[in-house]
Design an enzyme around this catalytic site. Structure first.
Site, PDB file in Angstrom:
ATOM      1  N   GLY A   1       0.940  -0.706   0.281  1.00 43.53           N
ATOM      2  CA  GLY A   1       0.047  -0.338  -0.100  1.00 43.53           C
ATOM      3  C   GLY A   1       0.452   0.831  -0.639  1.00 43.53           C
ATOM      4  O   GLY A   1       2.036   1.729  -0.460  1.00 43.53           O
TER       5      GLY A   1
ATOM      6  N   ASP B   1      -5.864  -8.250  -6.782  1.00 47.97           N
ATOM      7  CA  ASP B   1      -4.790  -7.972  -6.257  1.00 47.97           C
ATOM      8  C   ASP B   1      -4.102  -7.171  -5.561  1.00 47.97           C
ATOM      9  O   ASP B   1      -2.456  -7.283  -5.708  1.00 47.97           O
ATOM     10  CB  ASP B   1      -4.722  -9.280  -4.857  1.00 47.97           C
ATOM     11  CG  ASP B   1      -5.339 -10.257  -3.782  1.00 47.97           C
ATOM     12  OD1 ASP B   1      -6.546  -9.427  -3.491  1.00 47.97           O
ATOM     13  OD2 ASP B   1      -4.992 -11.328  -3.807  1.00 47.97           O
ATOM     14  N   LEU B   2      -3.834  -5.750  -5.234  1.00 44.55           N
ATOM     15  CA  LEU B   2      -3.574  -4.964  -4.850  1.00 44.55           C
ATOM     16  C   LEU B   2      -1.831  -5.476  -4.403  1.00 44.55           C
ATOM     17  O   LEU B   2      -1.815  -6.084  -3.378  1.00 44.55           O
ATOM     18  CB  LEU B   2      -3.498  -3.511  -4.268  1.00 44.55           C
ATOM     19  CG  LEU B   2      -2.604  -2.830  -4.203  1.00 44.55           C
ATOM     20  CD1 LEU B   2      -2.086  -2.277  -5.465  1.00 44.55           C
ATOM     21  CD2 LEU B   2      -2.999  -1.922  -2.889  1.00 44.55           C
ATOM     22  N   ASP B   3      -0.537  -5.160  -4.914  1.00 38.00           N
ATOM     23  CA  ASP B   3       0.424  -5.614  -4.512  1.00 38.00           C
ATOM     24  C   ASP B   3       0.526  -7.077  -4.240  1.00 38.00           C
ATOM     25  O   ASP B   3       1.750  -7.836  -2.718  1.00 38.00           O
ATOM     26  CB  ASP B   3       0.977  -4.845  -3.439  1.00 38.00           C
ATOM     27  CG  ASP B   3       1.354  -3.056  -3.667  1.00 38.00           C
ATOM     28  OD1 ASP B   3       1.769  -3.151  -4.802  1.00 38.00           O
ATOM     29  OD2 ASP B   3       0.939  -2.377  -2.889  1.00 38.00           O
ATOM     30  N   GLU B   4       0.026  -7.921  -4.959  1.00 39.71           N
ATOM     31  CA  GLU B   4      -0.473  -9.647  -4.305  1.00 39.71           C
ATOM     32  C   GLU B   4       0.550 -10.246  -5.811  1.00 39.71           C
ATOM     33  O   GLU B   4       0.335 -10.981  -5.590  1.00 39.71           O
ATOM     34  CB  GLU B   4      -1.949  -9.844  -4.218  1.00 39.71           C
ATOM     35  CG  GLU B   4      -1.557  -9.335  -2.446  1.00 39.71           C
ATOM     36  CD  GLU B   4      -1.101 -10.583  -1.728  1.00 39.71           C
ATOM     37  OE1 GLU B   4      -0.232 -11.039  -1.579  1.00 39.71           O
ATOM     38  OE2 GLU B   4      -0.940 -10.057  -0.730  1.00 39.71           O
TER      39      GLU B   4
END
Lengths: 281, 281, 281, 281
Positions: free
Chosen positions: A198, A223-226
């Site tokens: 984040g 999926d953010l940053d995943e």
């Protein structure tokens, strides 16, 4: 002699290499370098081959190899080594990754073509101009996001873009766009994932008092940053570094990690297997 | 199913992989992992393959593959993965590399058999004893060196030793022995070669004021500290470290570098090509 | 001449160094090495000094320096350099950190005394015995935890232990014990915190497909894996490493990171400032 | 409040810190950060102090401190933190170090003023122009070398240059110039010294088959590539990298190492003690 880069991935079973090398031999080809890995987790066979052959017609060679591998249901890519991947760069206001990628590209370190730079801000147009690359200012607001993303998809198609690089592009892509460009968008996150996802990761890192900070290049997913990680690295920091100093130190590792990831992918060395990557470095 | 590790090196030309994979397919084998490299400097083709097949007879499989590759004049090695390389360790008085190698071996990190430890001093016998490994004290003086080396060659043969590891063995091997065991002796030098060859490298490093010190694992040749390099690493040091502190800090990097080199060679990942190595890591 | 290590921390304000150096000069002392840092976040002044003086009476010197600094309300520590910190090691069944610490201690790399090793399992008693260090088996069940921890506190007092090292000790300390031994317990966590807290970090790392794994030495607090970080490091891994191989690779970085942290703290180079550490390396 | 950076070096003896801190206290100053080291090899005391004080007159403060330290015969430097070091950059045709230094300078990462760029070739004038920095083309032939060097010395004086950075400047300075600018010229050598001195170090590294390549920033002395080392680093390479690829990979480590060295020296963190450096990082 013509040099080709070939990659194949498919469910693993015996006989794939023999079928493939049969096709190469038939084309009077020679394998200069190859690396293969069968991922036990997903049962996926992956291979990357650099070969040379007098066969100059890429379509014929691709057809021949596809035919021989047909029963393995492969994802196959074949291209002349000198036909470079086409990459669209996206940026916002921070220029360090863009400046670094363009400088390397200019020196010949990054074997890609860059038909276009797209940004949600006009600030970095002069950097693009310095290298003679078209720059498109595509502002994004909550209301215009669908139109902006549709335009981006159109540009990707129009310019026959192989993959997109988010070089510190500060907008989150919609789930829909992530799906449409799945496996074709590389992002640089300014932390050693999975730590500090984040916003403001360097400030998080400072508060936590870590002794190393890092950066992570990964494929973008909904999926953010995943998304699957391509490359990571870290650099040592200490108690006397303030959060803004971590930001400055981090720029170095961000640009190196992103440049490595772009180069690896430009050379067809990165294969997605589920949520992980095989990297034939 | 039986798993095998196969390596081949020979002058490069088209058709090697196809001939090889043909033999593997014939034996109903599947390639789990492979890496190939053709060295442009020497024109040497090298490959390492991990495969599995129902064929349990290693001799038959080796004959079959050798036959198919005969026209390429290959150096071919095939062994069941679980039949481990046999390693003879040589030491003098410093124990840090020996202690580390034996600890890793004991934990299962180093897939080798260690039939014997040989030393020109009796000091480290208790370390060998702790792990139940025979220890032979083979003193070396200027006068007895030929006899001692002859005895070493005899021990290598008697114990069917695949390779010898000089784990801080402080005697220089004779040119004759270097030739006899060419490509089969790994040494750890306590500097980042080619810097600081010869004696007391940490004191040299201190005098020179370097900011990193290192260690180098290499094959032994008649040219002291000039053999083909297998693995190297470095560690950061600073102005406040004395020469004895560099020695202590260096122990860490020596043992890690040597352990990596031994493991790489034990897994048949290291191929000599002239004065350089191909390392399929 | 007697060599002393002195550390002071207190709220920052002008005049501390002058008051301190006045005391040292008064004692005919000479500062051989010093490092000072004032943390802007907490407003804490910290200093570490190595000095020599003909004054052989540590109590007198400590009183003199304390008096001169009294108005700054300092936390002050002064000890002869050769009077080593007393460290209690705690382990469970994994021996790699214990073996490494004891080997370094034996070589003189770790300037500490180790009066005692405590374990909740009997397995590692032979390792302690090899080095002639008393080993106490202190089993912990849910029911006996309070008594076991009380006994531990008693042992810490009885043996005048300066700090406790959890060398892969697999029990979580109670909040109460964390408070009692606040700033005096170092743990090694087998991941690069804050990534992969809690159990089975290497399996988490494998699933996430990270390209580097790490280890973190930190002070223990009631917040699991959230204590102030002393030292961290990472090592590169790749797609072909299984989770058990990550465990093996990780052992190397765990033991190196823990040994560095123990040495730093044994040399009074680590100062707690809130949730972060100042490390005078 | 005014912030100053102070450095002192002199033969070590008791009382220096007390005399110094007395002067600072007298000036109602507060020490924010300090690091001291006494080199046992040369018996040299060195200290770097960051302090703040209401005393805004640097001359008065310098006089006061010099007076108090007079009996120690010190080399003393005092400057307001915001009065930046003046650096003259020298280049030839390779631009990667220049581009990197100017980019960092532009971002505020390098706290220096750059009054001038001097080159023996005209090629990089546009880079200087982009940042608005005067560029002087000062060709050097065997015959004109004395005149060219005299002109350089004149420029250094005219522009009140604190130190000179050879950012891949491909001319060897004369012994006479080395002496005149002793301790004031930083060079980047494209190898991990002392390995691969002289010309074409990457080609030497390729031939030797090293597994890491490096770069070294050092002060220039009459002894080519033998000057005191400020900073070094390395990067991993493998068998598949050609010598030209090593050149490309090396550019990254060259520019990072040089930028670190320039920043360290710009912040007065580097002190020469004989043939070695103390670096207060």
């Amino acid at each position: 002699m013509q040099r080709y880069i070939l990659t194949v991935s498919c469910p693993d079973q015996p006989g794939i290499v023999h079928a493939l090398s049969g096709g190469i031999t038939e084309a009077k080809g020679n394998i200069l370098e190859s690396a293969q890995f069968s991922d036990p987790g997903t049962g996926t066979f992956t291979i990357r081959v650099l070969l040379e052959t007098p066969q100059a017609d890429v379509e014929s060679l691709r057809d021949e190899l596809s035919l021989r591998l047909a029963r393995f249901d492969p994802v196959l890519s074949l291209r002349p080594e000198q036909q470079r991947r086409r990459v669209l760069l996206m940026v916002s206001k921070f220029d360090h990754c863009l400046v670094d990628l363009l400088y390397r590209w200019h020196l010949g370190e990054l074997p890609v073509d860059i038909p276009l730079i797209v940004s949600n801000h006009p600030d970095l147009a002069p950097v693009a101009q310095r290298y003679g690359i078209p720059f498109i200012h595509l502002p994004v607001t909550r209301d215009t996001k669908p139109e902006a993303e549709a335009e981006l998809v159109r540009l990707v198609a129009e310019h026959r873009v192989d993959f997109v690089v988010l070089a510190r592009y500060m907008q989150v892509l919609s789930d829909d766009l992530c799906r449409k460009l799945s496996g074709r968008v590389i992002n640089i996150h300014h932390s050693f994932l999975p730590g500090f996802k984040g916003a403001k990761p360097y400030h998080q890192a400072h508060d936590r008092g870590v002794k190393l900070i890092g950066a992570t290049a990964h494929f973008v997913t909904a999926d953010l940053d995943e998304g699957p990680i391509i490359e990571q690295d870290v650099v040592r920091v200490g108690h006397r570094h303030t959060a803004p100093e971590l930001v400055a130190i981090g720029r170095d590792v961000e640009r190196v990690v992103l440049a490595r990831a772009v180069r690896l992918h430009a050379e067809d060395r990165v294969v997605l297997t589920g949520s992980r990557t095989v990297v034939f470095s």
